[in-house]
Design a protein around this motif. Structure first.
Motif, PDB file in Angstrom:
ATOM      1  N   ALA A  21     -29.921 -27.989 -16.303  1.00 14.06           N
ATOM      2  CA  ALA A  21     -29.005 -29.122 -16.306  1.00 14.06           C
ATOM      3  C   ALA A  21     -28.902 -29.755 -17.682  1.00 14.06           C
ATOM      4  O   ALA A  21     -27.809 -30.128 -18.131  1.00 14.06           O
ATOM      5  N   ALA A  22     -30.044 -29.867 -18.367  1.00 10.20           N
ATOM      6  CA  ALA A  22     -30.040 -30.467 -19.699  1.00 10.20           C
ATOM      7  C   ALA A  22     -29.358 -29.571 -20.720  1.00 10.20           C
ATOM      8  O   ALA A  22     -28.798 -30.064 -21.710  1.00 10.20           O
ATOM      9  N   ALA A  23     -29.384 -28.260 -20.498  1.00 10.60           N
ATOM     10  CA  ALA A  23     -28.864 -27.307 -21.484  1.00 10.60           C
ATOM     11  C   ALA A  23     -27.363 -27.082 -21.377  1.00 10.60           C
ATOM     12  O   ALA A  23     -26.700 -26.792 -22.377  1.00 10.60           O
ATOM     13  N   ARG A  24     -26.798 -27.199 -20.185  1.00 13.63           N
ATOM     14  CA  ARG A  24     -25.394 -26.845 -19.993  1.00 13.63           C
ATOM     15  C   ARG A  24     -24.478 -27.667 -20.901  1.00 13.63           C
ATOM     16  O   ARG A  24     -24.722 -28.840 -21.152  1.00 13.63           O
ATOM     17  N   ALA A  25     -23.429 -27.016 -21.369  1.00 15.57           N
ATOM     18  CA  ALA A  25     -22.474 -27.648 -22.289  1.00 15.57           C
ATOM     19  C   ALA A  25     -21.534 -28.546 -21.506  1.00 15.57           C
ATOM     20  O   ALA A  25     -20.505 -28.104 -20.977  1.00 15.57           O
ATOM     21  N   ALA A  26     -21.887 -29.828 -21.452  1.00 17.08           N
ATOM     22  CA  ALA A  26     -21.127 -30.765 -20.626  1.00 17.08           C
ATOM     23  C   ALA A  26     -19.690 -30.940 -21.116  1.00 17.08           C
ATOM     24  O   ALA A  26     -18.807 -31.305 -20.328  1.00 17.08           O
ATOM     25  N   ASP A  27     -19.427 -30.679 -22.402  1.00 15.89           N
ATOM     26  CA  ASP A  27     -18.066 -30.879 -22.894  1.00 15.89           C
ATOM     27  C   ASP A  27     -17.068 -29.907 -22.267  1.00 15.89           C
ATOM     28  O   ASP A  27     -15.870 -30.189 -22.208  1.00 15.89           O
ATOM     29  N   LEU A  28     -17.553 -28.760 -21.781  1.00 17.83           N
ATOM     30  CA  LEU A  28     -16.649 -27.832 -21.112  1.00 17.83           C
ATOM     31  C   LEU A  28     -16.131 -28.401 -19.797  1.00 17.83           C
ATOM     32  O   LEU A  28     -15.074 -27.985 -19.312  1.00 17.83           O
ATOM     33  N   VAL A  29     -16.886 -29.333 -19.219  1.00 18.67           N
ATOM     34  CA  VAL A  29     -16.441 -29.946 -17.974  1.00 18.67           C
ATOM     35  C   VAL A  29     -15.160 -30.751 -18.195  1.00 18.67           C
ATOM     36  O   VAL A  29     -14.302 -30.836 -17.308  1.00 18.67           O
ATOM     37  N   GLU A  30     -15.015 -31.336 -19.380  1.00 15.58           N
ATOM     38  CA  GLU A  30     -13.802 -32.091 -19.680  1.00 15.58           C
ATOM     39  C   GLU A  30     -12.572 -31.198 -19.565  1.00 15.58           C
ATOM     40  O   GLU A  30     -11.539 -31.589 -19.009  1.00 15.58           O
ATOM     41  N   PRO A 203      -8.270 -15.957 -22.743  1.00 14.25           N
ATOM     42  CA  PRO A 203      -9.042 -16.616 -23.798  1.00 14.25           C
ATOM     43  C   PRO A 203     -10.309 -17.245 -23.241  1.00 14.25           C
ATOM     44  O   PRO A 203     -10.357 -17.664 -22.076  1.00 14.25           O
ATOM     45  N   VAL A 204     -11.344 -17.323 -24.080  1.00 17.63           N
ATOM     46  CA  VAL A 204     -12.639 -17.859 -23.660  1.00 17.63           C
ATOM     47  C   VAL A 204     -13.169 -18.823 -24.716  1.00 17.63           C
ATOM     48  O   VAL A 204     -13.177 -18.496 -25.906  1.00 17.63           O
ATOM     49  N   ARG A 205     -13.613 -19.994 -24.280  1.00 16.31           N
ATOM     50  CA  ARG A 205     -14.350 -20.903 -25.146  1.00 16.31           C
ATOM     51  C   ARG A 205     -15.847 -20.666 -24.916  1.00 16.31           C
ATOM     52  O   ARG A 205     -16.267 -20.465 -23.768  1.00 16.31           O
ATOM     53  N   THR A 206     -16.641 -20.730 -25.970  1.00 13.94           N
ATOM     54  CA  THR A 206     -18.083 -20.566 -25.824  1.00 13.94           C
ATOM     55  C   THR A 206     -18.805 -21.759 -26.441  1.00 13.94           C
ATOM     56  O   THR A 206     -18.316 -22.374 -27.385  1.00 13.94           O
ATOM     57  N   ARG A 207     -19.975 -22.054 -25.881  1.00 12.80           N
ATOM     58  CA  ARG A 207     -20.827 -23.115 -26.394  1.00 12.80           C
ATOM     59  C   ARG A 207     -22.290 -22.678 -26.282  1.00 12.80           C
ATOM     60  O   ARG A 207     -22.657 -21.996 -25.319  1.00 12.80           O
ATOM     61  N   PRO A 208     -23.141 -23.081 -27.219  1.00 16.66           N
ATOM     62  CA  PRO A 208     -24.577 -22.834 -27.056  1.00 16.66           C
ATOM     63  C   PRO A 208     -25.131 -23.738 -25.959  1.00 16.66           C
ATOM     64  O   PRO A 208     -24.678 -24.880 -25.786  1.00 16.66           O
ATOM     65  N   SER A 209     -26.102 -23.227 -25.216  1.00 18.70           N
ATOM     66  CA  SER A 209     -26.741 -24.029 -24.159  1.00 18.70           C
ATOM     67  C   SER A 209     -28.236 -23.702 -24.113  1.00 18.70           C
ATOM     68  O   SER A 209     -28.736 -23.170 -23.120  1.00 18.70           O
ATOM     69  N   PRO A 210     -28.959 -24.012 -25.173  1.00 15.83           N
ATOM     70  CA  PRO A 210     -30.370 -23.614 -25.231  1.00 15.83           C
ATOM     71  C   PRO A 210     -31.276 -24.498 -24.384  1.00 15.83           C
ATOM     72  O   PRO A 210     -31.065 -25.708 -24.271  1.00 15.83           O
ATOM     73  N   TRP A 211     -32.278 -23.861 -23.781  1.00 11.89           N
ATOM     74  CA  TRP A 211     -33.420 -24.616 -23.268  1.00 11.89           C
ATOM     75  C   TRP A 211     -34.214 -25.127 -24.463  1.00 11.89           C
ATOM     76  O   TRP A 211     -34.480 -24.377 -25.407  1.00 11.89           O
ATOM     77  N   ARG A 212     -34.649 -26.372 -24.401  1.00 12.92           N
ATOM     78  CA  ARG A 212     -35.550 -26.927 -25.407  1.00 12.92           C
ATOM     79  C   ARG A 212     -36.768 -27.472 -24.656  1.00 12.92           C
ATOM     80  O   ARG A 212     -36.706 -28.549 -24.061  1.00 12.92           O
ATOM     81  N   LEU A 213     -37.839 -26.692 -24.678  1.00  8.52           N
ATOM     82  CA  LEU A 213     -39.013 -26.995 -23.868  1.00  8.52           C
ATOM     83  C   LEU A 213     -40.132 -27.540 -24.743  1.00  8.52           C
ATOM     84  O   LEU A 213     -40.523 -26.902 -25.723  1.00  8.52           O
ATOM     85  N   GLY A 214     -40.619 -28.704 -24.386  1.00  8.07           N
ATOM     86  CA  GLY A 214     -41.722 -29.322 -25.111  1.00  8.07           C
ATOM     87  C   GLY A 214     -42.800 -29.782 -24.157  1.00  8.07           C
ATOM     88  O   GLY A 214     -42.892 -29.300 -23.012  1.00  8.07           O
ATOM     89  N   PRO A 215     -43.636 -30.728 -24.570  1.00 11.08           N
ATOM     90  CA  PRO A 215     -44.747 -31.177 -23.729  1.00 11.08           C
ATOM     91  C   PRO A 215     -44.298 -31.707 -22.365  1.00 11.08           C
ATOM     92  O   PRO A 215     -45.038 -31.573 -21.383  1.00 11.08           O
ATOM     93  N   GLU A 216     -43.097 -32.279 -22.284  1.00  7.21           N
ATOM     94  CA  GLU A 216     -42.625 -32.830 -21.016  1.00  7.21           C
ATOM     95  C   GLU A 216     -42.282 -31.732 -20.007  1.00  7.21           C
ATOM     96  O   GLU A 216     -42.156 -32.007 -18.811  1.00  7.21           O
ATOM     97  N   GLN A 217     -42.106 -30.517 -20.485  1.00  6.85           N
ATOM     98  CA  GLN A 217     -41.790 -29.385 -19.593  1.00  6.85           C
ATOM     99  C   GLN A 217     -42.926 -28.366 -19.586  1.00  6.85           C
ATOM    100  O   GLN A 217     -42.700 -27.157 -19.514  1.00  6.85           O
ATOM    101  N   ALA A 218     -44.161 -28.848 -19.646  1.00  5.76           N
ATOM    102  CA  ALA A 218     -45.308 -27.947 -19.796  1.00  5.76           C
ATOM    103  C   ALA A 218     -45.403 -26.941 -18.640  1.00  5.76           C
ATOM    104  O   ALA A 218     -45.724 -25.767 -18.857  1.00  5.76           O
ATOM    105  N   GLU A 219     -45.119 -27.380 -17.408  1.00  8.04           N
ATOM    106  CA  GLU A 219     -45.223 -26.468 -16.269  1.00  8.04           C
ATOM    107  C   GLU A 219     -44.185 -25.356 -16.369  1.00  8.04           C
ATOM    108  O   GLU A 219     -44.496 -24.175 -16.162  1.00  8.04           O
ATOM    109  N   LEU A 220     -42.948 -25.726 -16.695  1.00  3.07           N
ATOM    110  CA  LEU A 220     -41.901 -24.718 -16.853  1.00  3.07           C
ATOM    111  C   LEU A 220     -42.206 -23.801 -18.028  1.00  3.07           C
ATOM    112  O   LEU A 220     -42.023 -22.577 -17.934  1.00  3.07           O
ATOM    113  N   THR A 221     -42.665 -24.381 -19.143  1.00  2.43           N
ATOM    114  CA  THR A 221     -42.994 -23.570 -20.314  1.00  2.43           C
ATOM    115  C   THR A 221     -44.025 -22.512 -19.963  1.00  2.43           C
ATOM    116  O   THR A 221     -43.879 -21.332 -20.316  1.00  2.43           O
ATOM    117  N   ALA A 222     -45.089 -22.914 -19.255  1.00  4.68           N
ATOM    118  CA  ALA A 222     -46.153 -21.969 -18.900  1.00  4.68           C
ATOM    119  C   ALA A 222     -45.630 -20.891 -17.957  1.00  4.68           C
ATOM    120  O   ALA A 222     -45.946 -19.703 -18.124  1.00  4.68           O
TER     121      ALA A 222
END
Length: 271
Positions: A21-30, A203-222
């Protein structure tokens, strides 16, 4: 239906939902909003719905009454996806139907009633022929397609380790493996999908949507890291001894809040 009685795969989908949810490119929703019927109702067909994360993310960002049709081949996942309650951005009702089916056999006729086709974390599990069929179905129906969280193979771990690149390469090769006679695209899926839409003149628009995992996502990271290393070792068993020591170091760093990970994805809006 609670996640503690679901399959390990369903539990994994639940664990990653916040990061998706945090990674998805919200601007495409517009751009999507402008394609939907004014005043609704809107019909959205979601491919590979899993436990319904795309429904829960997108429906509250769109106005007006919505009718979602969720497709998956796993009836347990579909039952979980349909069990919750979601409302539109303006409080309008959202109704949910499910179809347990093989996504790779969809045709333009199956999608003809859709105003929008969506998917999340799906393309890498297709073969080149399957991508072509899904794209042909979307293009033939003349419907926009919002295809999100597709892996591209890029991973960055901080602090860096000499074994990072070798594990990443082995993992990406594993994602491109042949399974059950199907040669999966893995991190090549985005390029294959772009090429397929281009062949159909879409035609296709593209956007980056990276996961950014840090200490708050320790369970997912592991959990992600164990799967990442495990797949790499399955692809290249000779890595096992070095990877075991590497994994102990990395998991200790994650537990101590010292490890951050970026997992690259791309989002596509076609049509």
């Amino acid at each position: 239906m609670s996640t503690d009685v679901l399959s390990p795969f369903a539990a994994w989908l639940g664990l990653r939902e916040t990061a998706d949810a945090a990674a998805r490119a919200a601007d495409l929703v517009e751009a999507v909003r402008g394609r939907l019927p004014a005043g609704g109702p809107s019909t959205i067909h979601d491919l590979g719905s899993g436990t319904g994360s795309m429904l829960r993310w997108l429906a509250p960002r769109l106005p007006g009454p919505q009718r979602w049709v969720l497709y998956d081949r796993d009836p347990e996942l579909l039952a979980h996806a349909a069990a919750g309650t979601v409302t539109a951005a303006d409080g309008a009702p959202v109704t949910v139907l499910t179809r347990c089916t093989d996504l790779t056999r969809l045709t333009a006729a199956d999608l003809a009633a859709a105003d929008l086709v969506t998917a999340s974390a799906l393309l890498d599990m297709f073969t080149a022929d399957e991508v072509e069929r899904v794209v042909a179905a979307c293009a033939g129906a003349g419907r926009p397609a919002l295809l999100m969280i597709s892996v591209t193979g890029g991973v960055r771990l901080t602090p860096a380790d000499p074994l990072d690149a070798e594990i990443a390469a082995a993992f990406n090769d594993h994602q491109r493996r042949t399974a059950g006679g199907r040669h999966l695209l893995g991190p090549d899926a985005v390029d294959a999908t772009l090429a397929a839409f281009a062949r159909h003149g879409v035609p296709v628009r593209t956007r980056p949507s990276p996961w950014r995992l840090g200490p708050e996502q320790a369970e997912l990271t592991a959990e992600w890291f164990r799967g990442w290393v495990g797949a790499a070792c399955e692809q290249r068993p000779e890595l096992a001894d070095r990877a075991a020591r590497y994994a102990r170091r990395r998991l200790a760093e994650a537990a101590a809040g010292r490890l951050t990970v970026v997992v690259e994805h791309r989002d596509l809006l076609a049509g």
